[in-house]
Design a protein around this motif. Sequence first.
Motif, PDB file in Angstrom:
ATOM      1  N   VAL A   1       0.859  -1.181   0.000  1.00 46.93           N
ATOM      2  CA  VAL A   1       0.000   0.000   0.000  1.00 46.93           C
ATOM      3  C   VAL A   1       0.897   1.235   0.000  1.00 46.93           C
ATOM      4  O   VAL A   1       1.851   1.315   0.773  1.00 46.93           O
ATOM      5  CB  VAL A   1      -0.911   0.041   1.251  1.00 46.93           C
ATOM      6  N   TYR A   2       0.603   2.184  -0.869  1.00 47.16           N
ATOM      7  CA  TYR A   2       1.384   3.423  -0.926  1.00 47.16           C
ATOM      8  C   TYR A   2       0.525   4.528  -1.528  1.00 47.16           C
ATOM      9  O   TYR A   2      -0.559   4.263  -2.068  1.00 47.16           O
ATOM     10  CB  TYR A   2       2.665   3.228  -1.748  1.00 47.16           C
TER      11      TYR A   2
ATOM     12  N   SER B   1     -12.258  -2.673   0.675  1.00 47.81           N
ATOM     13  CA  SER B   1     -12.440  -3.773  -0.273  1.00 47.81           C
ATOM     14  C   SER B   1     -11.505  -4.925   0.055  1.00 47.81           C
ATOM     15  O   SER B   1     -11.888  -6.102  -0.039  1.00 47.81           O
ATOM     16  CB  SER B   1     -12.184  -3.291  -1.702  1.00 47.81           C
ATOM     17  N   ALA B   2     -10.277  -4.614   0.424  1.00 46.47           N
ATOM     18  CA  ALA B   2      -9.307  -5.653   0.768  1.00 46.47           C
ATOM     19  C   ALA B   2      -9.832  -6.529   1.891  1.00 46.47           C
ATOM     20  O   ALA B   2      -9.774  -7.766   1.826  1.00 46.47           O
ATOM     21  CB  ALA B   2      -7.976  -5.015   1.161  1.00 46.47           C
ATOM     22  N   HIS B   3     -10.356  -5.905   2.930  1.00 44.78           N
ATOM     23  CA  HIS B   3     -10.892  -6.698   4.044  1.00 44.78           C
ATOM     24  C   HIS B   3     -12.005  -7.628   3.574  1.00 44.78           C
ATOM     25  O   HIS B   3     -12.024  -8.812   3.924  1.00 44.78           O
ATOM     26  CB  HIS B   3     -11.423  -5.768   5.140  1.00 44.78           C
ATOM     27  N   VAL B   4     -12.922  -7.094   2.776  1.00 46.06           N
ATOM     28  CA  VAL B   4     -14.049  -7.895   2.288  1.00 46.06           C
ATOM     29  C   VAL B   4     -13.561  -9.064   1.429  1.00 46.06           C
ATOM     30  O   VAL B   4     -14.140 -10.154   1.442  1.00 46.06           O
ATOM     31  CB  VAL B   4     -15.025  -7.003   1.493  1.00 46.06           C
ATOM     32  N   LEU B   5     -12.458  -8.867   0.696  1.00 52.26           N
ATOM     33  CA  LEU B   5     -11.915  -9.896  -0.189  1.00 52.26           C
ATOM     34  C   LEU B   5     -10.998 -10.874   0.545  1.00 52.26           C
ATOM     35  O   LEU B   5     -10.420 -11.762  -0.079  1.00 52.26           O
ATOM     36  CB  LEU B   5     -11.154  -9.232  -1.338  1.00 52.26           C
ATOM     37  N   GLY B   6     -10.872 -10.720   1.854  1.00 49.94           N
ATOM     38  CA  GLY B   6     -10.061 -11.645   2.629  1.00 49.94           C
ATOM     39  C   GLY B   6      -8.605 -11.264   2.753  1.00 49.94           C
ATOM     40  O   GLY B   6      -7.760 -12.098   3.105  1.00 49.94           O
ATOM     41  N   ILE B   7      -8.279 -10.005   2.487  1.00 50.18           N
ATOM     42  CA  ILE B   7      -6.900  -9.518   2.583  1.00 50.18           C
ATOM     43  C   ILE B   7      -6.795  -8.654   3.836  1.00 50.18           C
ATOM     44  O   ILE B   7      -7.375  -7.573   3.897  1.00 50.18           O
ATOM     45  CB  ILE B   7      -6.519  -8.680   1.342  1.00 50.18           C
ATOM     46  N   HIS B   8      -6.055  -9.127   4.823  1.00 49.03           N
ATOM     47  CA  HIS B   8      -5.965  -8.410   6.092  1.00 49.03           C
ATOM     48  C   HIS B   8      -4.556  -7.922   6.400  1.00 49.03           C
ATOM     49  O   HIS B   8      -4.366  -7.164   7.352  1.00 49.03           O
ATOM     50  CB  HIS B   8      -6.457  -9.301   7.232  1.00 49.03           C
ATOM     51  N   ASN B   9      -3.560  -8.364   5.628  1.00 52.79           N
ATOM     52  CA  ASN B   9      -2.166  -7.984   5.857  1.00 52.79           C
ATOM     53  C   ASN B   9      -1.734  -6.938   4.835  1.00 52.79           C
ATOM     54  O   ASN B   9      -1.911  -7.128   3.629  1.00 52.79           O
ATOM     55  CB  ASN B   9      -1.248  -9.201   5.737  1.00 52.79           C
ATOM     56  N   LEU B  10      -1.142  -5.854   5.334  1.00 55.08           N
ATOM     57  CA  LEU B  10      -0.727  -4.749   4.479  1.00 55.08           C
ATOM     58  C   LEU B  10       0.731  -4.410   4.757  1.00 55.08           C
ATOM     59  O   LEU B  10       1.206  -4.553   5.883  1.00 55.08           O
ATOM     60  CB  LEU B  10      -1.585  -3.506   4.750  1.00 55.08           C
ATOM     61  N   LEU B  11       1.428  -3.955   3.727  1.00 60.71           N
ATOM     62  CA  LEU B  11       2.788  -3.462   3.879  1.00 60.71           C
ATOM     63  C   LEU B  11       2.851  -2.064   3.290  1.00 60.71           C
ATOM     64  O   LEU B  11       2.692  -1.883   2.078  1.00 60.71           O
ATOM     65  CB  LEU B  11       3.794  -4.377   3.179  1.00 60.71           C
ATOM     66  N   VAL B  12       3.046  -1.071   4.144  1.00 60.24           N
ATOM     67  CA  VAL B  12       3.117   0.314   3.691  1.00 60.24           C
ATOM     68  C   VAL B  12       4.516   0.585   3.158  1.00 60.24           C
ATOM     69  O   VAL B  12       5.512   0.391   3.859  1.00 60.24           O
ATOM     70  CB  VAL B  12       2.775   1.280   4.842  1.00 60.24           C
ATOM     71  N   VAL B  13       4.580   1.001   1.909  1.00 59.84           N
ATOM     72  CA  VAL B  13       5.858   1.240   1.240  1.00 59.84           C
ATOM     73  C   VAL B  13       5.845   2.643   0.623  1.00 59.84           C
ATOM     74  O   VAL B  13       4.792   3.267   0.472  1.00 59.84           O
ATOM     75  CB  VAL B  13       6.120   0.201   0.134  1.00 59.84           C
TER      76      VAL B  13
ATOM     77  N   GLU C   1       3.741   7.797   4.229  1.00 64.72           N
ATOM     78  CA  GLU C   1       3.641   6.514   4.928  1.00 64.72           C
ATOM     79  C   GLU C   1       2.986   6.652   6.304  1.00 64.72           C
ATOM     80  O   GLU C   1       2.160   5.811   6.690  1.00 64.72           O
ATOM     81  CB  GLU C   1       5.030   5.876   5.081  1.00 64.72           C
ATOM     82  N   ILE C   2       3.356   7.695   7.045  1.00 62.84           N
ATOM     83  CA  ILE C   2       2.729   7.897   8.357  1.00 62.84           C
ATOM     84  C   ILE C   2       1.246   8.192   8.200  1.00 62.84           C
ATOM     85  O   ILE C   2       0.408   7.667   8.951  1.00 62.84           O
ATOM     86  CB  ILE C   2       3.446   9.028   9.123  1.00 62.84           C
ATOM     87  N   GLY C   3       0.896   8.999   7.205  1.00 61.12           N
ATOM     88  CA  GLY C   3      -0.512   9.296   6.947  1.00 61.12           C
ATOM     89  C   GLY C   3      -1.312   8.049   6.621  1.00 61.12           C
ATOM     90  O   GLY C   3      -2.455   7.888   7.072  1.00 61.12           O
ATOM     91  N   ILE C   4      -0.715   7.136   5.847  1.00 57.19           N
ATOM     92  CA  ILE C   4      -1.413   5.890   5.497  1.00 57.19           C
ATOM     93  C   ILE C   4      -1.577   5.007   6.716  1.00 57.19           C
ATOM     94  O   ILE C   4      -2.645   4.410   6.942  1.00 57.19           O
ATOM     95  CB  ILE C   4      -0.653   5.158   4.373  1.00 57.19           C
ATOM     96  N   LEU C   5      -0.549   4.912   7.544  1.00 55.31           N
ATOM     97  CA  LEU C   5      -0.650   4.094   8.758  1.00 55.31           C
ATOM     98  C   LEU C   5      -1.714   4.662   9.698  1.00 55.31           C
ATOM     99  O   LEU C   5      -2.496   3.901  10.297  1.00 55.31           O
ATOM    100  CB  LEU C   5       0.714   4.031   9.448  1.00 55.31           C
ATOM    101  N   GLU C   6      -1.773   5.968   9.819  1.00 57.70           N
ATOM    102  CA  GLU C   6      -2.807   6.579  10.654  1.00 57.70           C
ATOM    103  C   GLU C   6      -4.192   6.364  10.054  1.00 57.70           C
ATOM    104  O   GLU C   6      -5.177   6.158  10.781  1.00 57.70           O
ATOM    105  CB  GLU C   6      -2.509   8.069  10.824  1.00 57.70           C
ATOM    106  N   MET C   7      -4.277   6.370   8.739  1.00 57.04           N
ATOM    107  CA  MET C   7      -5.537   6.084   8.063  1.00 57.04           C
ATOM    108  C   MET C   7      -6.006   4.665   8.367  1.00 57.04           C
ATOM    109  O   MET C   7      -7.189   4.418   8.654  1.00 57.04           O
ATOM    110  CB  MET C   7      -5.371   6.264   6.546  1.00 57.04           C
ATOM    111  N   ILE C   8      -5.078   3.700   8.313  1.00 57.95           N
ATOM    112  CA  ILE C   8      -5.424   2.303   8.598  1.00 57.95           C
ATOM    113  C   ILE C   8      -5.912   2.165  10.035  1.00 57.95           C
ATOM    114  O   ILE C   8      -6.912   1.487  10.308  1.00 57.95           O
ATOM    115  CB  ILE C   8      -4.201   1.399   8.347  1.00 57.95           C
TER     116      ILE C   8
END
Length: 290
Positions: free
Chosen positions: A75-76, A91-103, A124-131
């Motif tokens: 995710v970036y 959408s990722a959660h609904v599709l069974g994707i629960h692991n993310l790597l912020v790059v 990257e910090i903004g995305i992590l805070e969003m998650i």
Amino acid sequence: MSFQSKLSSGEFAVLAEVDTPKGIDISDLVSNARHLKSRVDAVVIPDMDNGVMHMSALASGSLMHQQGIEPLIHVYGRDRNRMVLQGDLLSAHVLGIHNLLVVKGEDMINGDHPDAKIVDDLDEIGILEMIRSLNSGKDMAGFDLRGKPELKAGYAVPPIADENQLSLEVASAEKKVQAGAGYIILPPVFDLNFYSRIINAFKSLNVPVIASVFLLKNVGMARYISINDPNSRLSEDLIRRIRKSKDREGECIRIAGEMAGSLKEVAQGIKISALGWEDRLPAILDSAGL
């Protein structure tokens, strides 16, 4: 045991990186993934890596989930604004994707669409805070969600040149951990002694540290990396070892296997990348005894 369960329990985790196709032919993607099933804890899926257009990680992660393999997608913010990022992660959660790597998305100048406009709405910090906000049940505008996703995010550390940069990157990663990164994945380094120092430095952040192993394909690739990516610390001795081997491909696989086996002693996990040679990943695991 799931990838996150292994990290929580302190067990060694094995990840393999699998590229998405440039097109809609998913036969190689699915075939390579099936050979990794039950051998790795999760498959890492880059998204438009190196600025090259591919099938999205979201679709490929869904395919991995359908195959019974745990996906971990990049995710970036380079190509998406905050609205699209939030929609994709729901959408990722609904599709069974629960692991993310912020790059951090690579520069587009060397990609196949150099005229594409950069977005970078969130760093990257903004995305992590969003998650973290999504997991709490609210979007970035403060509105309540109907149902909370369960997303676990890590952070990919950029290449490290020397001890000075190491200190800077540890300090930067600490901010990412404070923003919600639950694990760290380091870039590949071919000098095990220096890599051990890098790994030990990041252990101070008290989150799982995962090292990376990169499969060299031939002497030419090794030489190119040694010249253009000095951060990799790829030595002349290693290049010479490949060149002198009667089975150069096999030697490259053995080198990757040796590195993976050695890193098991100092990191809590490894990520193995083969850059288009994903069908060799099982051989690397065999060589490493994994």
